[in-house]
Structures are given as C-alpha cells and as structure tokens.
Design a protein around this motif. Structure first.
Motif, PDB file in Angstrom:
ATOM      1  N   THR A  35     -14.161  16.349  23.024  1.00  0.00           N
ATOM      2  CA  THR A  35     -15.294  17.188  23.699  1.00  0.00           C
ATOM      3  C   THR A  35     -16.007  16.343  24.822  1.00  0.00           C
ATOM      4  OG1 THR A  35     -17.763  17.946  23.128  1.00  0.00           O
ATOM      5  CG2 THR A  35     -17.118  16.149  21.876  1.00  0.00           C
TER       6      THR A  35
ATOM      7  N   CYS B 166     -20.105  21.772  28.164  1.00  0.00           N
ATOM      8  CA  CYS B 166     -20.226  21.674  26.532  1.00  0.00           C
ATOM      9  C   CYS B 166     -19.424  22.831  26.043  1.00  0.00           C
ATOM     10  CB  CYS B 166     -21.642  21.868  26.101  1.00  0.00           C
ATOM     11  SG  CYS B 166     -22.560  20.562  26.833  1.00  0.00           S
ATOM     12  N   GLU B 167     -18.879  23.749  26.585  1.00  0.00           N
ATOM     13  CA  GLU B 167     -18.264  24.859  26.233  1.00  0.00           C
ATOM     14  C   GLU B 167     -16.866  24.415  25.610  1.00  0.00           C
ATOM     15  OE1 GLU B 167     -19.426  28.121  25.768  1.00  0.00           O
ATOM     16  OE2 GLU B 167     -21.146  27.527  26.601  1.00  0.00           O
ATOM     17  N   PRO B 168     -16.365  24.987  24.709  1.00  0.00           N
ATOM     18  CA  PRO B 168     -15.058  24.571  24.213  1.00  0.00           C
ATOM     19  C   PRO B 168     -13.654  24.621  25.235  1.00  0.00           C
ATOM     20  CG  PRO B 168     -15.901  26.123  22.731  1.00  0.00           C
ATOM     21  CD  PRO B 168     -16.935  26.019  23.819  1.00  0.00           C
ATOM     22  N   SER B 169     -14.155  25.699  26.152  1.00  0.00           N
ATOM     23  CA  SER B 169     -13.017  25.889  27.117  1.00  0.00           C
ATOM     24  C   SER B 169     -13.031  25.052  28.348  1.00  0.00           C
ATOM     25  CB  SER B 169     -13.292  27.514  27.639  1.00  0.00           C
ATOM     26  OG  SER B 169     -14.431  27.573  28.071  1.00  0.00           O
ATOM     27  N   ALA B 170     -14.193  24.117  28.496  1.00  0.00           N
ATOM     28  CA  ALA B 170     -14.354  23.262  29.445  1.00  0.00           C
ATOM     29  C   ALA B 170     -13.070  22.240  29.665  1.00  0.00           C
ATOM     30  CB  ALA B 170     -15.620  22.648  29.474  1.00  0.00           C
TER      31      ALA B 170
ATOM     32  N   GLU C  25     -19.238  16.741  25.218  1.00  0.00           N
ATOM     33  CA  GLU C  25     -20.717  16.721  24.683  1.00  0.00           C
ATOM     34  C   GLU C  25     -20.532  15.457  23.336  1.00  0.00           C
ATOM     35  OE1 GLU C  25     -22.156  20.059  22.991  1.00  0.00           O
ATOM     36  OE2 GLU C  25     -24.189  19.290  22.848  1.00  0.00           O
TER      37      GLU C  25
ATOM     38  N   VAL D 131     -23.956  22.498  31.629  1.00  0.00           N
ATOM     39  CA  VAL D 131     -23.984  23.414  30.253  1.00  0.00           C
ATOM     40  C   VAL D 131     -22.658  24.074  30.067  1.00  0.00           C
ATOM     41  CG1 VAL D 131     -25.048  25.651  29.507  1.00  0.00           C
ATOM     42  CG2 VAL D 131     -26.459  23.939  30.955  1.00  0.00           C
ATOM     43  N   ALA D 132     -21.886  24.283  31.341  1.00  0.00           N
ATOM     44  CA  ALA D 132     -20.625  24.980  31.008  1.00  0.00           C
ATOM     45  C   ALA D 132     -19.644  23.658  30.472  1.00  0.00           C
ATOM     46  CB  ALA D 132     -19.843  25.530  32.328  1.00  0.00           C
TER      47      ALA D 132
END
Lengths: 800, 162
Positions: free
Chosen positions: A152, A139-143, A154, A136-137
C-alpha cells in the motif's frame, strides 16, 4: 550600555561575516587529491532502471568513477526509518526511481566541470511506470504502488481518542466541517548542501565534513547505512552555515553517498549541490490534506473536534519522518480549551520529492486547518470571529494546562495577549479600512490566527506513531538532553562550546551573554566555538539546531555550566578573601566580598589558582575549571498508555491579525496591515528575538502567497528555478507590527521559550482567513496566487 | 578581442581589491568560481547560478555585477572588487557594514556580501536615495533569514549617517 541577558546586544558573529571572513563548508581547504562529484538525477517520477552504460563517461580524461545504485547496495544498508515498513532507501536509486530528481548515479572526476561533462555521456535507459502523485488518489487500491513490498502507499494509519468526542458531537448545536490542503514548499537556504568525505581503509573509518544541522539522531542512521559503529563515522560541521530552516538535515543521504564514493575511489570526494538540484530534490515540507470538523454550541463554544490528517511524504520516509505529523500532536487543540478530540493520522507515499524537516515542522499544516475552521465556525454561526476565539481560549487560571492530547502548556495569558493586540485602536483601524474599501466596491478582509508555539521537542514524540504495545516492546522514548561546556583557561579566558549547529541564529552572542552574566564578565570576554565534531564532542542524541531547542534547552545548559563555575570560583576566592563563600559575588571582572566590595580579587587571578596552584584549592575540589551543563527536564515524559504525549517542553503563544485587499483586475493579495503578538516567556536578547520573528514572518508570507513546489498530474516537476519558484524579495514583504508579552516559563531556569517558528505557523492561517473574509468563500488554497484568487472570484461571482 | 581555444588553459590577470593577481583556468570558468577557487576570495558566495539571488554580486570597474553570469575571462585586465575590500586594514567595519551589525541585518550572512557590494556601488552614485529606491535595489537580492526588516533599517541608517 548594559550587555546583560535580556538586553539588546549586537552580534559577535557579524564582523567576520560582513568582511568575507565567514568559514562556510565550501570555503574550507580540502585534503590533497580531493575529487569532485556530480549527481545524475532521474527525469522520471516513476520508472524501472533498465541499464546504465558508463563506458563513454569513464573514457573521458579526469573521470575516476561512475557509481550506480548497485555499487551502493553492495557497500551499504538502507537508511533506518522510524516507521516499521518495508520502504528501503539507499543513497542512490536501486532498480527503480520514484521521483523526479532522485539520485541515480554519481560521477566522480578531477573537477566539477569534468564531472558534469562526463554525466552527459552516461547512458541510462528507463522503463517509465505510472506515477502516484495526488495523496488522496495514492491511497486508493488501484493506485500505482511505490514500494511493492509495503502493499500500500498508505504506510501508517493511527486513530487517537481523547475525552468523549462522540457525546460532544451528539450534544452540539451544530457541526462545522472543512477540508484544508497545505501545499509543498521549502525555505531554500541560500547556501546549498556541501559534503567533503574521506575514507580511511586502514581502520575502515569515514570522516565527513558537511553543513548538516542535526538532529544528531540522524548520525546513527548514517553510520548504520555505512555499516560502521558511530565513532567510525566522524561527522564535522563547519563554523558557519548559510541558513538551514530544517532543510539541511536532508544532506545526510549525500554524506553517506560521498563517503561511499571516497571508499570506491580511494580519494577524498567533495560535492557542492547546485540550486537546480536543490529545488528539484533537496527537501520539501510535507503537503497535508486535513478533514476537520467541530462540534459547537450556538454561541461558538467548541465542544469537540475531529481531525483526519493525511500527510504526503513523497517517495521515501527519511528519519525522522513522519515527524511533522506528530510533533504537534500533544497540542493539536492549539490555543483552545477543547477537552474532546479524535485524531486520525495517516502517512502516504507518492512519486514526489521526499519531505523532511522545515521550519514550523507540522505547525503550519495544523494551524491552517484549525484556524480556518474557527473562522468558518464564526461565519456559519453568524458570530464575530474574535468572539469565537475569546470563547475558546485556554483561560489563564488553568496554567499549567493539560491539553487533551497530552501537552502540558507551561504558562501563558492568552486572552490578555489577544486583547492587547486588538486594543489601542488596532482592530478598529482594520475595520475602518475594511469598511472604507468595501464601501468603494473593493475586496478587503480581516483575518486572525491563534497559535501555540512549541519548543524543544520531546525525543519520545515520534514513538506516538507506534501502538502502546509496540512502544512497550521497544522501550519508552522520552526526554531531550541539552548540553554546553564552559571552560576557563590558565589566564582567566572563558570559552564555551555547545550542542547546537550554527545557521545564523546568533547562538554565539546569546551564549556569551548567558555565561558573562553568571561570571560577572562582559559578553566580549567570552569566546564561543560552535563548529561540531562527533569524534570529539560528546553531546547527546538530541543535539543540533531544530524545533527551537536552543532557548529552552542549550541556553539553560550553558547557564547551568557557568553557574557551577561561578560557585567554584566563589569557594576558591572565599579562602583567599577570608570570607564565607556565601559572601562572595562575581561582578565587574572581579570576585569580591558582597559586604565589603573593596575586598576583591581579579577574576583571572582566582581562575588561575586552579591551574597554577591547585594545592591552594579548598579541600576536595577538583582542580579543573571546565563544567558541562546537562539539562534534561522531567516534564518530557514518554507517551502514556492512552497515547497522551507532552510533545515539547515550552509552549509560547502567538496571536496574529491582518487586513488584506485584493486587486480586482490583477488579483494579487496585498497585505494592508499586519500585527503579530508574541509571548515567548523571558526574552534573552530582543535584537535576536525580533530578528527570528521577522525572518519567520517573511517565510510565513512566502507560504501564504508565493512559494509552492508544483508537480503536474503525471509527476513532472514544474518549479525548478527561482523564476518558477517564487521566493519573496523585500518588495513582497509588508511591514509587521510586533508586540511582546512575557509570561516566563516555570519549567526552565531562564523562563525563555522558543519564538523562531511561530509566524511560519500563524501567517498562512491568518492570511487565508483574511482572504476568506474578503471573498466570502470557504475554501482558500495556498499559496493564494493571482491565478487561484481569480478562480475563487469567478466562483464567487457565479454563486451570487 | 582575445580569442582562445575552448580546451586551452588561459591565464587571466586582473586587479582584485587593489592588488594585481593572475591565475590559469579554463575559458569556460565563471567569475565566481575563479574568484573562489583560483584566487581564494571566498567572501563572494554562490547562491543560485542563474542570476536571481544576488549572493555572488561583485564590482567590475565600480559597477555591481552577478559573478555567476560573468565569465572569468570577461574580467581580464579589469578592476574587480569583492566584499573583502570593504573593511579597513585593521578589520574596522566601514559605515555600511557597521550599520548592518547595528541593525541585525544579517543572520547566516550568506547573502550579505552580495548585498553590500550592490549598495556600495549604488550609494556611491546615489548618496541620498529614497526608501523606495533602497527597496528597489534590495529587491535584486534574496535573503531567507532576516525578512529584510533589519536590512532596510541598516540601509536607512547608513544613508542617514552621511
């Protein structure tokens, strides 16, 4: 005793395997001069490779080469993937490592011991990077990004709409919602990967022997990576393989790696994976986070379903990924008649071992969420779980049944299967045990699971991940071709080959029963040879042993081939017996007149005619007693423009029921009683069928209670031995009561469906439901280890 | 005790399935590798190399041992038996092997040689074990195919046949 199809025939395979005469990949002789390889693997989940210094290693006596990603990149192309995303993987890491265990360099030496010594002298400098571990984390933009070009983690999102889900949710009495995590695990075959590769510089061809299992759609992937056409990448599969369960698809990057090593060193190269490597880096089932929500009436009828499935494939997408997310797509509504469904499928990449094939292939993930949801519906509406199941099962009069997302369920009687399983006092007994345990203050729960078990995948299912427009552009994919060849030699001996790889399923026995039946012989009269050679066997792209394709597929092809030979023999004999071909039958090793059985010829005499006396054959008949059955059922259509897909040919049914008790001091979950009902259509050999079911059941128990690949928050891998990764022994596997119902499939001539994966799908869900019932909790994480149960009980105690 | 230099090749002699054999190898060679690579006794399988799975079980002087946790040198001069010793010279399966076939106690067959060797030892010392005792010994082995149901049935049949 009868040995006909449908009867319990012991295996032809066994005497050799019981006597140490198996021929597994590592048992076979290797060419003279064969070198041995050892893989150096990344200790980091995410890092740049700064430098690799091989000087000291190369100075060691007996070392032939230290191969790096740069060498591999120069000689090969990245592996093809189904998803069009800039995610490039070579057989060795190039510039960057993305999971602990990723292959970074290959040492090739005169023997394995020297190669491992030399590996310790290779100096690799890394620049560690932050890792994306949680799906889940990630998929965050900051990952942290795994593949910067993709922009990305994702890498695929598709939304599907079937029926009118919005209206169903608007009209419902209640919405019931749940988030479900499915963990990472493997079924760790006891034999690890083996590859022996040779390169022939005179024509640029490769020849590799590997315990690969298929699907052979991976063969073009290997050939393309090696930059040769398919025939120049000859792949041979040994006669025996020490188990697979989907895992041995993932030997394919190593087939390419050893082929390149053979090219670089000019010598044949052999590699045998060890268990530490296998647990660290071979393959895992994907973990999935599912948000699932149902629109229900107050009496428990499900009007609509919404699912958001986020599947974590680790560092790379290897073909045929993301298969598990789409293999069940057409039957995403399981055993229930739910016309309105919205599904969002999302693929995320993280700094973990790449996911790939594993028995159950998407089913365990789907059913854990769907069946947990049905249990929650019962709890939230104050209804009996079994009542909610009854209200939603696909009714028998609707078969063949069109499921909302496109599956065409061939046959079944789900309510009858459920009533039979809970009948005969079985459910009452469970309730009695539960009541007695609870009265004594102990924790006891009852769980159920309903599973529709698909078999023989539509080769077009994975294209559902593309938009309809993209599918139009690349051409529709569909179907699934099965093939088998039956040959009769000049003395009447019968032999069979087929498009499956052996991993212990008993195909040799089942094929000999099928062919013997058609030819009026005994299974012992039939020889079956299943080692494969892509240089000689002209099977289809669907070949291999996966997704239960044998019973509805290859078995049918063998039946068709034998049937054609039988018809031919009848015509040959008719002339010699002076009767009409319609009056001829094959029975008891003879070809004889039905109306006058004394008018008979020995089977071998009739068979010999085509070899020895082709001139005597009926006019126009080909003097060859070799027939290849080709089976390509028309039901396997491509995905439709509205994204409906009939993902498989046959759909079996499984209903499981269990009682579990939880020890209040040490917290293990004990399965007290387990009942499993199967409807797999016609059973070809009950001994083999139950063997497959017992095996899947044990793996289901393993997933429910024991096995998990654990990665910590930084990406370190914590389950690298069989002391940390807990494979159940006989002491951990409870007895299971098996029940069968046979509703033959109308879509195959044998009526038989797959049955080897159902319990991998049902057991985790059934046990999770029982644990939820025992503890009165909504969220049950699997495997339900003592540590997790302890946390749940503390949480329960705090809440009460 | 025999002393050797770690870089020196050694000749190891032992009795394998009733026949005297010998071969040269390195002192660090595991017994499982020695059996498979030097003596061509490939019926013994290697499943985990850390003593958990039981695939590699053989008998030394009648006692079942993990050949992946044994150095070949430790078998010097001793009587080693492997799965190849079980069937008759005509290939006829012995009682235990036959019970495995009758009860579909194997699928891929990779773990099977180790299980047979463990029970050949155990049943020779305990011809009438209880079901719990059988389960206890079997729990020293991992089988991924069968779910153990067929193996337990086979063991019970083999014991009852006496």
């Amino acid at each position: 005793m009868s040995q006909r199809l449908g009867t319990r025939v012991v295996r032809k395979e066994d005497p050799a395997l019981l006597s140490g005469r198996g021929r597994y990949a590592d048992d076979l002789p290797v060419p003279n001069g064969t070198l041995h390889a050892h893989v150096i693997r990344s200790p980091h989940p995410h890092a740049e490779i700064v430098s690799i210094d091989s000087e000291a290693a190369l100075a060691l006596d007996g070392v032939w080469a230290v191969i790096t990603g740069e060498d591999i990149k120069a000689l090969s192309d990245p592996f093809l993937v189904a998803l069009k995303a800039p995610v490039h993987q070579w057989a060795l890491a190039v510039e960057r490592v993305r999971y602990v265990g990723e292959a970074v360099a290959l040492v090739v030496a005169e023997n394995r011991y020297i190669a491992e010594d030399a590996a310790e002298l290779v100096d690799i400098e890394y620049n560690p990077l932050e890792a994306a571990v949680d799906p889940v984390a990630a998929c965050e933009p900051s990952a942290p990004l795994l593949h910067e070009e993709a922009k990305t983690n994702e890498v695929s999102v598709r939304a599907f709409h079937y029926g009118d889900t919005a209206t169903a949710f608007a009209q419902a009495d209640r919405h019931v919602k749940l988030t479900v995590n499915f963990p990472r695990l493997s079924f760790t075959p006891m034999e690890c990967f083996v590859v022996i590769a040779t390169h022939n510089p005179s024509d640029g061809s490769y020849d590799a022997l590997a315990n690969f299992q298929g699907p052979f759609s991976a063969h073009p992937v290997m050939a393309r990576a090696l930059r040769v056409p398919g025939p120049k990448m000859r792949l041979r599969i040994p006669p025996d393989s020490g188990g697979s369960f989907g895992i041995k698809l993932s030997v394919f990057p190593y087939v390419v790696l050893m082929s390149l090593a053979a090219k670089i060193t000019g010598r044949p190269v052999k590699w045998v994976e060890d268990r530490a490597e296998h647990l660290l880096a071979a393959s895992t089932g994907p973990n999935r986070v599912t948000e699932i929500e149902a629109a229900v009436t107050k009496d428990g009828k499900i009007l609509g379903l919404k699912m958001d499935q986020l599947e974590d494939y680790g560092a790379f997408l290897r073909a045929p990924m993301p298969g598990p997310l789409y293999r069940m797509h057409g039957s995403v509504t399981g055993g229930y008649d739910i016309p309105n469904v919205d599904v969002v499928n999302r693929v995320v990449l993280t700094n973990k071992m790449p996911a790939a094939l594993i028995r159950g292939f998407g089913g365990p993930q789907l059913y854990l969420s769907l069946e947990r949801l049905v249990q929650r519906i019962a709890v939230e509406l104050g209804l009996d779980h079994i009542e909610v199941i009854r209200r939603n099962l696909v009714p028998p009069e609707k078969f063949p049944y069109h499921a909302a997302a496109g599956s065409l369920y061939d046959s079944g009687d789900y309510p009858r299967a459920v009533e039979t399983a809970i009948g005969d006092g079985r459910l009452n007994d469970l309730k009695k045990r539960r009541d007695a345990a609870r009265a004594a203050g102990r924790k006891y729960g009852i769980g159920f699971a309903v599973v529709v078990e698909p078999a023989m995948s539509n080769m077009g299912y994975l294209s559902t991940l593309l938009t309809p427009e993209a599918r139009d552009k690349s051409g529709p994919k569909n179907g699934a071709t099965s093939m088998a060849t039956v040959v009769i030699d000049p003395l009447g001996a019968v032999s069979v080959t087929a498009d499956v790889t052996v991993q212990g399923q008993g195909h040799e026995t089942a094929l000999s029963q099928i062919v013997a039946d058609r030819l009026g012989l005994r299974p012992g009269d039939i020889d079956v040879v299943l080692e494969m050679d892509t240089g000689k066997d002209q099977w289809s792209i669907a070949a291999g042993s996966y997704s239960c394709r044998f019973t509805p597929g290859t078995a049918v092809a063998a039946h068709m081939a034998a049937d054609r030979l039988a018809e031919k023999l009848k015509k040959i004999a008719a002339k010699q017996l002076n009767v009409m071909a319609e009056d001829v039958e094959l029975a008891g090793g003879k070809v004889r007149s039905k109306s006058n059985p004394d008018n008979a010829l020995p089977f071998k005499r009739v068979a010999g005619t085509s070899h020895w006396s082709p001139v005597m054959l009926p006019e126009g008949m080909d003097p060859v007693l070799s027939e290849t059955g080709v089976w390509n059922p028309p039901e396997l259509e491509p995905p439709s423009h509205d994204d409906r897909i009939n993902t498989s040919l046959t759909y079996g049914f499984v209903f499981d029921m269990c009682g579990v008790e939880i020890d209040p001091i040490t917290y293990p979950v004990k399965i007290d009683r387990y009942v499993s009902m199967h409807d797999a259509g016609t059973i070809l050999n009950p001994l083999l069928a139950n063997g497959q079911i017992y095996g899947a059941f044990a793996q289901g128990v393993a997933a429910a209670l024991y096995e998990e690949f654990v990665t910590n928050e930084e990406g370190a891998f914590l389950t690298g031995t069989f002391a940390d990764y807990l494979v159940p022994t006989v002491s951990e596997i409870p007895p299971v009561e098996l029940l069968h119902q046979e509703t033959p499939s109308p879509f195959t001539p044998l009526g038989a469906k797959g049955l080897a994966e159902g319990n991998c799908m049902s057991v985790p869900a059934c046990v999770a439901n029982a644990v939820a019932d025992a503890l009165g909790v909504a969220n049950v994480e699997l495997p339900a280890t003592p540590k997790r149960i302890h946390a749940l009980m503390k949480q329960g105690a705090a809440a009460s | 005790m025999r002393r050797v230099n770690k870089d020196q090749k050694v000749r190891i002699s032992l009795t394998l399935n009733g026949r005297k054999v010998s071969a040269e190898t390195e002192p660090r060679t595991l017994l499982c590798d020695f059996l498979r690579h030097s003596l061509a006794a490939t019926g013994t399988h290697v499943g985990c190399e850390h003593g958990v799975c039981g695939c590699c079980t053989v008998q030394i002087d009648g006692a079942a041992v993990r050949s992946c946790l044994t150095l070949a040198m430790q078998a010097e001069g001793r009587d080693v038996r492997t799965v190849e010793s079980l069937a008759g010279p005509d290939g006829k399966l012995n009682k235990l092997q036959q019970a495995f076939q009758n009860n579909h106690a194997l699928q891929c067959g990779f773990c099977t040689p180790g299980i047979l060797m463990s029970f050949t030892d155990f049943l020779s010392r305990n011809p009438k074990p209880t079901e719990d005792e059988l389960r206890e010994v079997l729990s020293g082995h991992i089988c991924r195919c069968t779910g153990y149901a067929g193996i337990m049935a086979a063991l019970k049949e083999a014991v009852a046949a006496d």
